[in-house]
Enzyme design. Structure first.
Site, PDB file in Angstrom:
ATOM      1  N   CYS A   4       0.834  -1.203   0.000  1.00 38.36           N
ATOM      2  CA  CYS A   4       0.000   0.000   0.000  1.00 38.36           C
ATOM      3  C   CYS A   4       0.876   1.263   0.000  1.00 38.36           C
ATOM      4  O   CYS A   4       1.775   1.408   0.839  1.00 38.36           O
ATOM      5  CB  CYS A   4      -0.905  -0.033   1.235  1.00 38.36           C
ATOM      6  N   ASP A  12      -0.411  16.493  -1.818  1.00 38.97           N
ATOM      7  CA  ASP A  12      -0.795  15.574  -2.894  1.00 38.97           C
ATOM      8  C   ASP A  12       0.186  15.741  -4.062  1.00 38.97           C
ATOM      9  O   ASP A  12       0.537  16.857  -4.437  1.00 38.97           O
ATOM     10  CB  ASP A  12      -2.231  15.863  -3.348  1.00 38.97           C
ATOM     11  N   HIS A  35      -8.158   8.139   3.400  1.00 36.91           N
ATOM     12  CA  HIS A  35      -7.486   9.437   3.477  1.00 36.91           C
ATOM     13  C   HIS A  35      -8.496  10.533   3.202  1.00 36.91           C
ATOM     14  O   HIS A  35      -9.533  10.304   2.590  1.00 36.91           O
ATOM     15  CB  HIS A  35      -6.322   9.515   2.485  1.00 36.91           C
ATOM     16  N   GLY A  80     -14.284   7.443  -7.531  1.00 37.27           N
ATOM     17  CA  GLY A  80     -13.021   8.133  -7.776  1.00 37.27           C
ATOM     18  C   GLY A  80     -11.886   7.770  -6.841  1.00 37.27           C
ATOM     19  O   GLY A  80     -10.804   8.357  -6.933  1.00 37.27           O
ATOM     20  N   HIS A  88      -4.302   1.025   8.460  1.00 35.81           N
ATOM     21  CA  HIS A  88      -4.730   0.686   7.097  1.00 35.81           C
ATOM     22  C   HIS A  88      -6.212   0.307   7.098  1.00 35.81           C
ATOM     23  O   HIS A  88      -6.578  -0.799   7.491  1.00 35.81           O
ATOM     24  CB  HIS A  88      -3.876  -0.463   6.544  1.00 35.81           C
ATOM     25  N   HIS A 106      -6.580   3.156   0.900  1.00 35.42           N
ATOM     26  CA  HIS A 106      -6.169   3.361   2.298  1.00 35.42           C
ATOM     27  C   HIS A 106      -6.834   4.686   2.661  1.00 35.42           C
ATOM     28  O   HIS A 106      -6.544   5.714   2.011  1.00 35.42           O
ATOM     29  CB  HIS A 106      -4.634   3.429   2.379  1.00 35.42           C
ATOM     30  N   HIS A 158      -9.005  14.457   1.674  1.00 37.56           N
ATOM     31  CA  HIS A 158      -8.443  15.533   0.863  1.00 37.56           C
ATOM     32  C   HIS A 158      -8.814  16.862   1.514  1.00 37.56           C
ATOM     33  O   HIS A 158      -9.989  17.080   1.844  1.00 37.56           O
ATOM     34  CB  HIS A 158      -9.049  15.529  -0.542  1.00 37.56           C
ATOM     35  N   THR A 185      -8.691   6.039  -5.704  1.00 34.06           N
ATOM     36  CA  THR A 185      -7.615   5.353  -6.428  1.00 34.06           C
ATOM     37  C   THR A 185      -6.604   4.701  -5.487  1.00 34.06           C
ATOM     38  O   THR A 185      -5.931   3.756  -5.876  1.00 34.06           O
ATOM     39  CB  THR A 185      -6.862   6.325  -7.368  1.00 34.06           C
TER      40      THR A 185
HETATM   41  P1  5GP Z   1      -8.168   9.155  -4.103  1.00 33.64           P
HETATM   42  O1  5GP Z   1      -8.610   9.387  -5.510  1.00 33.64           O
HETATM   43  O2  5GP Z   1      -7.828   7.709  -3.818  1.00 33.64           O
HETATM   44  O3  5GP Z   1      -9.107   9.754  -3.112  1.00 33.64           O
HETATM   45  O4  5GP Z   1      -6.846  10.019  -3.941  1.00 33.64           O
HETATM   46  C1  5GP Z   1      -5.562   9.532  -3.978  1.00 33.64           C
HETATM   47  C2  5GP Z   1      -4.685  10.755  -4.065  1.00 33.64           C
HETATM   48  O5  5GP Z   1      -3.368  10.378  -3.728  1.00 33.64           O
HETATM   49  C3  5GP Z   1      -4.638  11.383  -5.460  1.00 33.64           C
HETATM   50  O6  5GP Z   1      -5.034  12.737  -5.370  1.00 33.64           O
HETATM   51  C4  5GP Z   1      -3.188  11.218  -5.883  1.00 33.64           C
HETATM   52  O7  5GP Z   1      -2.714  12.347  -6.601  1.00 33.64           O
HETATM   53  C5  5GP Z   1      -2.466  11.053  -4.573  1.00 33.64           C
HETATM   54  N1  5GP Z   1      -1.296  10.203  -4.623  1.00 33.64           N
HETATM   55  C6  5GP Z   1      -1.208   8.961  -5.163  1.00 33.64           C
HETATM   56  N2  5GP Z   1       0.013   8.440  -4.959  1.00 33.64           N
HETATM   57  C7  5GP Z   1       0.708   9.370  -4.256  1.00 33.64           C
HETATM   58  C8  5GP Z   1       2.052   9.411  -3.752  1.00 33.64           C
HETATM   59  O8  5GP Z   1       2.857   8.481  -3.895  1.00 33.64           O
HETATM   60  N3  5GP Z   1       2.422  10.548  -3.099  1.00 33.64           N
HETATM   61  C9  5GP Z   1       1.566  11.598  -2.917  1.00 33.64           C
HETATM   62  N4  5GP Z   1       2.036  12.669  -2.271  1.00 33.64           N
HETATM   63  N5  5GP Z   1       0.285  11.590  -3.380  1.00 33.64           N
HETATM   64  C10 5GP Z   1      -0.122  10.496  -4.040  1.00 33.64           C
HETATM   65 ZN    ZN Z   2      -2.304   1.194   3.733  1.00 38.17          ZN
END
Ligand code: 5GP
Ligand code: ZN
Length: 113
Positions: free
Chosen positions: A6, A32, A100, A93, A48, A98, A102, A95
């Protein structure tokens, strides 16, 4: 995805680099890597949890601390007005699987198509 692979677990373990803007016990806030707003910070609990659907596994005190940390992090990066978003499930949406949060401040450039 397992905790071993992860991305956010690996960032918590220090195996992948990240720009850390705030940290507390079991909580990390990073920039991000693909910002969708002038300020785009991710708040990532160490535990996790794959999606928000499972947020109920958090003990009440940890859940409250996580929410306080979201607000404190927004203040710490200079935001008074901002959006807080969680994407739950691939169809919505998400991706990285885990949990989190925004934090989006300033001009929001929208969600990916
Ligand atoms: P989700 O779409 O899952 O809510 O958001 C995942 C976010 O994590 C995306 O905005 C993506 O740009 C960010 N992200 C993915 N991989 C990494 C990483 O390795 N480092 C950082 N800083 N952000 C990441
Ligand atoms: Zn995780």
């Amino acid at each position: 995805m397992s905790e071993a692979d992860c991305i956010f677990c690996r960032i918590h373990r220090g195996e992948l680099p990240a720009t850390v803007v705030n940290r507390a016990d079991g909580l990390l806030a990073i920039e991000d890597m693909n910002p969708r707003a002038d300020v785009h910070v991710l708040v990532i609990p160490e535990r996790h949890i794959e999606t928000f659907r499972d947020v109920g596994v958090l003990p009440a005190d940890e859940a409250k601390r996580m929410l306080d940390f979201v607000a404190e992090t927004a203040r710490a990066v200079g935001l008074d007005e901002y959006r807080v978003m969680v994407f739950c499930g691939a169809g919505a949406g998400q991706t990285v699987f885990h949990l989190h949060w925004h934090i989006l401040g300033g001009t929001f450039r929208g969600l990916p198509a």
